[in-house]
Design an enzyme around this catalytic site. Structure first.
Site, PDB file in Angstrom:
ATOM      1  N   HIS A 149      41.013  38.728  40.552  1.00 62.12           N
ATOM      2  CA  HIS A 149      40.834  37.410  39.933  1.00 62.12           C
ATOM      3  C   HIS A 149      41.648  36.386  40.731  1.00 62.12           C
ATOM      4  O   HIS A 149      42.884  36.415  40.738  1.00 62.12           O
ATOM      5  CB  HIS A 149      41.272  37.469  38.465  1.00 62.12           C
ATOM      6  CG  HIS A 149      40.786  36.304  37.651  1.00 62.12           C
ATOM      7  ND1 HIS A 149      40.201  36.443  36.406  1.00 62.12           N
ATOM      8  CD2 HIS A 149      40.798  34.970  37.905  1.00 62.12           C
ATOM      9  CE1 HIS A 149      39.883  35.240  35.932  1.00 62.12           C
ATOM     10  NE2 HIS A 149      40.243  34.326  36.837  1.00 62.12           N
ATOM     11  N   LEU A 150      40.916  35.502  41.386  1.00 67.91           N
ATOM     12  CA  LEU A 150      41.527  34.506  42.268  1.00 67.91           C
ATOM     13  C   LEU A 150      42.557  33.656  41.531  1.00 67.91           C
ATOM     14  O   LEU A 150      42.345  33.264  40.389  1.00 67.91           O
ATOM     15  CB  LEU A 150      40.407  33.596  42.790  1.00 67.91           C
ATOM     16  CG  LEU A 150      40.787  32.571  43.857  1.00 67.91           C
ATOM     17  CD1 LEU A 150      41.071  33.265  45.173  1.00 67.91           C
ATOM     18  CD2 LEU A 150      39.663  31.551  44.019  1.00 67.91           C
ATOM     19  N   HIS A 151      43.660  33.369  42.192  1.00 69.84           N
ATOM     20  CA  HIS A 151      44.661  32.476  41.602  1.00 69.84           C
ATOM     21  C   HIS A 151      45.453  31.816  42.716  1.00 69.84           C
ATOM     22  O   HIS A 151      45.807  32.440  43.694  1.00 69.84           O
ATOM     23  CB  HIS A 151      45.585  33.238  40.649  1.00 69.84           C
ATOM     24  CG  HIS A 151      46.133  34.507  41.221  1.00 69.84           C
ATOM     25  ND1 HIS A 151      45.396  35.676  41.264  1.00 69.84           N
ATOM     26  CD2 HIS A 151      47.308  34.784  41.791  1.00 69.84           C
ATOM     27  CE1 HIS A 151      46.129  36.628  41.826  1.00 69.84           C
ATOM     28  NE2 HIS A 151      47.291  36.106  42.169  1.00 69.84           N
ATOM     29  N   GLN A 152      45.682  30.532  42.541  1.00 71.97           N
ATOM     30  CA  GLN A 152      46.438  29.759  43.535  1.00 71.97           C
ATOM     31  C   GLN A 152      47.882  29.594  43.063  1.00 71.97           C
ATOM     32  O   GLN A 152      48.132  29.049  42.002  1.00 71.97           O
ATOM     33  CB  GLN A 152      45.786  28.395  43.719  1.00 71.97           C
ATOM     34  CG  GLN A 152      46.655  27.397  44.462  1.00 71.97           C
ATOM     35  CD  GLN A 152      45.918  26.749  45.615  1.00 71.97           C
ATOM     36  OE1 GLN A 152      45.693  27.355  46.651  1.00 71.97           O
ATOM     37  NE2 GLN A 152      45.495  25.529  45.410  1.00 71.97           N
TER      38      GLN A 152
END
Ligand SMILES: [Zn+2]
Length: 191
Positions: A149-152
């Protein structure tokens, strides 16, 4: 100040780390306001599925306070990292369970970018951060703790903020509790 805000009388609440959003790393955290509360990395999801297994899918279903959510957009949200590199370390995540930046729609890309800019401004405003590290680790090979799950990451920096503790003790000292930092950020977040 109410009794609830008085750290000297408030009993530490020990939460289960796998229920909150965060990426475990090799460090232990020493939460200096309570002096006694350590948190070790143990919440890495067992698989790459969306839903209950994924802390970034699960966080938005909780209240802001319980999920440590700073702000909610239409397509993405801002959440405290349970394993901060520094005080004020937040993450900007799409609600959608995608792993790569290239999988974001144009609208999601814009909102992740806009929330990142607002997070920087708010953190700057309440903490006087002198610099930032921003980035996305993608894939296990790219260093992502939760690759599915992409996260910045948005990490505020101050001159001299890295001290000897991470080097000699594998421990980071955090001078403010996550719930307190979350509240200050959420209150300063523009409507
Ligand atoms: Zn997810």
């Amino acid at each position: 100040m109410t009794d609830d805000d008085d750290l000297s009388t408030r009993a530490p609440v020990v939460e289960r780390p796998w229920e909150l959003a965060g990426e475990a790393d090799g460090f232990q955290r020493l939460w200096t306001p309570h002096r006694m509360v350590y948190l070790q990395g143990e919440d890495k999801p067992a698989d790459a599925e969306a839903g209950e297994q994924c802390p970034f899918c699960r966080a938005p279903s909780r209240s802001d306070e319980d999920g440590l959510i700073v702000a909610r957009g239409e397509l993405a949200y801002v959440v405290m990292n349970l394993y901060p590199y520094n005080t004020g370390h937040v993450m900007v995540c799409p609600y959608r369970h995608v792993s790569l930046y290239t999988e974001l729609t144009p609208d999601e890309t814009i909102e992740v970018a806009t929330l990142t800019q607002t997070a920087m401004q708010v953190i700057q405003e309440i903490s006087g951060a002198q610099g930032f590290n921003i980035g996305m680790n993608q894939g296990s090979a790219g260093g992502a703790g939760i690759a599915a799950h992409l996260h910045q990451h948005v990490v505020p920096r101050w001159g001299g903020d890295a001290n000897f503790l991470p080097i000699v003790g594998q421990t980071k000292a955090l001078p403010e509790l996550l719930s307190d930092t979350r509240r200050r950020l959420a209150e300063a977040w523009p409507a």
